[in-house]
Scaffold this motif. Sequence first.
Motif, PDB file in Angstrom:
ATOM      1  N   PHE A 248       0.923  -1.268   0.037  1.00 29.22           N
ATOM      2  CA  PHE A 248      -0.096  -0.245  -0.010  1.00 29.22           C
ATOM      3  C   PHE A 248       0.772   1.291  -0.072  1.00 29.22           C
ATOM      4  O   PHE A 248       2.322   1.069   0.167  1.00 29.22           O
ATOM      5  N   ARG A 249       0.252   2.165  -0.279  1.00 29.14           N
ATOM      6  CA  ARG A 249       1.016   3.526  -0.287  1.00 29.14           C
ATOM      7  C   ARG A 249       0.111   4.602   0.546  1.00 29.14           C
ATOM      8  O   ARG A 249      -1.242   4.322   0.676  1.00 29.14           O
ATOM      9  N   GLY A 250       0.688   5.896   0.887  1.00 22.63           N
ATOM     10  CA  GLY A 250      -0.061   6.883   1.720  1.00 22.63           C
ATOM     11  C   GLY A 250       0.263   8.289   1.210  1.00 22.63           C
ATOM     12  O   GLY A 250       1.529   8.326   0.922  1.00 22.63           O
ATOM     13  N   ALA A 251      -0.394   9.054   1.908  1.00 17.91           N
ATOM     14  CA  ALA A 251      -0.076  10.429   1.877  1.00 17.91           C
ATOM     15  C   ALA A 251      -0.686  11.300   2.964  1.00 17.91           C
ATOM     16  O   ALA A 251      -1.875  10.834   3.515  1.00 17.91           O
ATOM     17  N   ILE A 252       0.094  12.122   3.483  1.00 17.00           N
ATOM     18  CA  ILE A 252      -0.524  13.011   4.678  1.00 17.00           C
ATOM     19  C   ILE A 252      -0.583  14.360   4.325  1.00 17.00           C
ATOM     20  O   ILE A 252       0.499  14.858   3.654  1.00 17.00           O
ATOM     21  N   HIS A 253      -1.592  15.240   4.632  1.00 15.46           N
ATOM     22  CA  HIS A 253      -1.480  16.627   4.251  1.00 15.46           C
ATOM     23  C   HIS A 253      -2.385  17.364   5.430  1.00 15.46           C
ATOM     24  O   HIS A 253      -3.133  16.611   6.231  1.00 15.46           O
ATOM     25  N   ARG A 254      -2.373  18.615   5.666  1.00 14.70           N
ATOM     26  CA  ARG A 254      -2.912  19.314   6.798  1.00 14.70           C
ATOM     27  C   ARG A 254      -3.745  20.493   6.365  1.00 14.70           C
ATOM     28  O   ARG A 254      -3.139  21.159   5.176  1.00 14.70           O
ATOM     29  N   GLY A 255      -4.644  20.719   6.817  1.00 11.18           N
ATOM     30  CA  GLY A 255      -5.437  22.049   6.427  1.00 11.18           C
ATOM     31  C   GLY A 255      -6.798  22.178   7.227  1.00 11.18           C
ATOM     32  O   GLY A 255      -7.018  21.536   8.068  1.00 11.18           O
ATOM     33  N   TRP A 256      -7.447  23.201   6.779  1.00 11.54           N
ATOM     34  CA  TRP A 256      -8.645  23.818   7.451  1.00 11.54           C
ATOM     35  C   TRP A 256      -9.783  22.965   6.725  1.00 11.54           C
ATOM     36  O   TRP A 256     -10.013  23.021   5.551  1.00 11.54           O
ATOM     37  N   VAL A 257     -10.689  22.616   7.533  1.00 12.63           N
ATOM     38  CA  VAL A 257     -12.099  21.948   6.875  1.00 12.63           C
ATOM     39  C   VAL A 257     -13.300  22.480   7.708  1.00 12.63           C
ATOM     40  O   VAL A 257     -12.966  23.097   8.785  1.00 12.63           O
ATOM     41  N   VAL A 258     -14.233  22.501   7.206  1.00 13.18           N
ATOM     42  CA  VAL A 258     -15.455  22.762   7.891  1.00 13.18           C
ATOM     43  C   VAL A 258     -16.155  21.305   8.037  1.00 13.18           C
ATOM     44  O   VAL A 258     -16.339  20.340   7.516  1.00 13.18           O
ATOM     45  N   ALA A 259     -16.409  21.029   9.460  1.00 11.61           N
ATOM     46  CA  ALA A 259     -16.949  19.562   9.952  1.00 11.61           C
ATOM     47  C   ALA A 259     -18.194  19.647  10.574  1.00 11.61           C
ATOM     48  O   ALA A 259     -18.438  20.625  11.181  1.00 11.61           O
ATOM     49  N   GLY A 260     -19.080  19.040  10.109  1.00 12.61           N
ATOM     50  CA  GLY A 260     -20.549  19.139  10.615  1.00 12.61           C
ATOM     51  C   GLY A 260     -21.353  17.818  10.381  1.00 12.61           C
ATOM     52  O   GLY A 260     -20.994  16.796   9.445  1.00 12.61           O
ATOM     53  N   GLU A 261     -22.341  17.537  10.975  1.00 11.67           N
ATOM     54  CA  GLU A 261     -23.139  16.282  10.851  1.00 11.67           C
ATOM     55  C   GLU A 261     -24.003  16.396   9.588  1.00 11.67           C
ATOM     56  O   GLU A 261     -24.432  17.491   9.069  1.00 11.67           O
ATOM     57  N   LEU A 262     -23.981  15.424   8.669  1.00 11.07           N
ATOM     58  CA  LEU A 262     -24.529  15.143   7.444  1.00 11.07           C
ATOM     59  C   LEU A 262     -25.405  14.309   7.483  1.00 11.07           C
ATOM     60  O   LEU A 262     -25.369  13.095   7.700  1.00 11.07           O
ATOM     61  N   GLY A 263     -26.466  14.462   6.713  1.00 15.31           N
ATOM     62  CA  GLY A 263     -27.629  13.441   6.467  1.00 15.31           C
ATOM     63  C   GLY A 263     -28.780  13.213   7.601  1.00 15.31           C
ATOM     64  O   GLY A 263     -28.610  14.063   8.668  1.00 15.31           O
ATOM     65  N   VAL A 264     -29.901  12.521   7.186  1.00 18.13           N
ATOM     66  CA  VAL A 264     -31.028  12.545   8.067  1.00 18.13           C
ATOM     67  C   VAL A 264     -31.287  10.925   8.538  1.00 18.13           C
ATOM     68  O   VAL A 264     -31.096  10.561   9.617  1.00 18.13           O
ATOM     69  N   LEU A 265     -31.543  10.167   7.590  1.00 15.33           N
ATOM     70  CA  LEU A 265     -31.970   8.870   7.962  1.00 15.33           C
ATOM     71  C   LEU A 265     -30.517   8.159   8.337  1.00 15.33           C
ATOM     72  O   LEU A 265     -30.508   7.031   9.061  1.00 15.33           O
ATOM     73  N   ARG A 266     -29.562   8.324   7.693  1.00 20.78           N
ATOM     74  CA  ARG A 266     -27.958   7.664   8.001  1.00 20.78           C
ATOM     75  C   ARG A 266     -27.122   9.059   8.167  1.00 20.78           C
ATOM     76  O   ARG A 266     -26.960   9.870   7.357  1.00 20.78           O
ATOM     77  N   LYS A 267     -26.820   9.243   9.198  1.00 18.79           N
ATOM     78  CA  LYS A 267     -25.923  10.397   9.594  1.00 18.79           C
ATOM     79  C   LYS A 267     -24.340   9.854   9.633  1.00 18.79           C
ATOM     80  O   LYS A 267     -24.207   8.889  10.053  1.00 18.79           O
ATOM     81  N   GLU A 268     -23.639  10.838   9.104  1.00 16.46           N
ATOM     82  CA  GLU A 268     -22.240  10.676   9.390  1.00 16.46           C
ATOM     83  C   GLU A 268     -21.687  12.164   9.722  1.00 16.46           C
ATOM     84  O   GLU A 268     -22.318  12.999   9.534  1.00 16.46           O
ATOM     85  N   ILE A 269     -20.335  11.988  10.304  1.00 12.76           N
ATOM     86  CA  ILE A 269     -19.802  13.438  10.379  1.00 12.76           C
ATOM     87  C   ILE A 269     -18.987  13.693   9.085  1.00 12.76           C
ATOM     88  O   ILE A 269     -18.124  12.784   8.866  1.00 12.76           O
ATOM     89  N   ALA A 270     -19.191  14.673   8.355  1.00 11.96           N
ATOM     90  CA  ALA A 270     -18.256  15.153   7.316  1.00 11.96           C
ATOM     91  C   ALA A 270     -17.427  16.194   7.458  1.00 11.96           C
ATOM     92  O   ALA A 270     -17.494  17.167   7.997  1.00 11.96           O
ATOM     93  N   TYR A 271     -16.164  16.049   6.456  1.00 17.70           N
ATOM     94  CA  TYR A 271     -15.053  16.909   6.682  1.00 17.70           C
ATOM     95  C   TYR A 271     -15.072  17.379   5.358  1.00 17.70           C
ATOM     96  O   TYR A 271     -14.671  16.773   4.519  1.00 17.70           O
ATOM     97  N   LEU A 272     -15.480  18.934   5.182  1.00 13.37           N
ATOM     98  CA  LEU A 272     -15.326  19.373   3.827  1.00 13.37           C
ATOM     99  C   LEU A 272     -14.374  20.566   3.707  1.00 13.37           C
ATOM    100  O   LEU A 272     -14.189  21.366   4.366  1.00 13.37           O
TER     101      LEU A 272
END
Length: 335
Positions: A248-272
């Motif tokens: 496998f391979r990988g990549a690491i990066h850093r930055g600002w995101v907007v984080a919030g709950e997404l969805g109604v019937l199935r929820k998840e925390i999204a990072y945009l």
Amino acid sequence: MKKYKIQLILLLALLGAMAGGLFAVLTVEKSWDYFLFGASDGAWIGAAMAAYTLLVVRGDWGRGMRKHGFLFKVFLNSFVYVVIFFVGRQIGHSILGRSYQLIWDKQFIASLVFSVVLALLVNFILEMSQLVGSKAVWNFVRGIYHRPIEEDRVFLFVDLAGSTTIAEEIGNRKFLDLLNLFFSALSLAASETDAEIYKYVGDEAIITWRAGDAATRDNALDCFFKFQRYLKLDDQVFKDTFGLVPTFRGAIHRGWVVAGELGVLRKEIAYLGDVVNTTARLMETAREHAVPLVVSDSFLSLYNGKTPSRFKLKLIGDETLRGKDEKITVYSVEG
């Protein structure tokens, strides 16, 4: 055993002591002696359950057990918890010089029912938290992301090399089995580096930390190389079962995101945010330069100009990533 695991076991032993003491006072006799008796029992029960959870349920010792189904694991772990409950009481009694006999009286039946119900509930929650991620469950409970917030985050993308060819050679069913074994090793590495597995996208996994946590104990870098080591332990299993050893391979990066709950019937925390897309593009850089791991200068800025002592960095250069106008300085990393 890692220092933080020992600390967690001691903390849960303390909580167990408090719960055991209160349980004894409320169900047997309101006295200081009975509080101490219950606290002794609860401390051993809490410590033993914490050790079993960390080392077996979520640790390396339970890797084989995690291949079984949801209900099997719930009932098996619950049975072990009930055994721990009564063995812990035996130890607690012995430490304080009290005799312990299994007498089928009302108190024993109440303790048995309490331990069974509690064990089933705890293990159901543990299994559900593994399904959606323990940190995600805790964040939902606390409502941290009920309203969108901005966060400085680090993302690690991990990608199975040559996945299309592998899937064609072994078939879809065996390929799913391979991915489960592959990501099982990743889960161990993530749990030991305070990581949150954000999501799986086919043969790719996205892992994240708050920026400060990623640099603490070199968590982000350590996660990748722990994954390598855990995966290597299964080399023979991969060869025997699938006729190959995955890389496998990988990549690491850093930055600002907007984080919030997404969805109604199935929820998840999204990072945009652009950082997620940029990390995905950095995976292409790792592939093009035939290196296992690449990191950005933005991520390395967490170290304030210092080089992580346990890792060797090699400058790849200023890369123009696909779909990006600005160049980004990229390094390869060796463990």
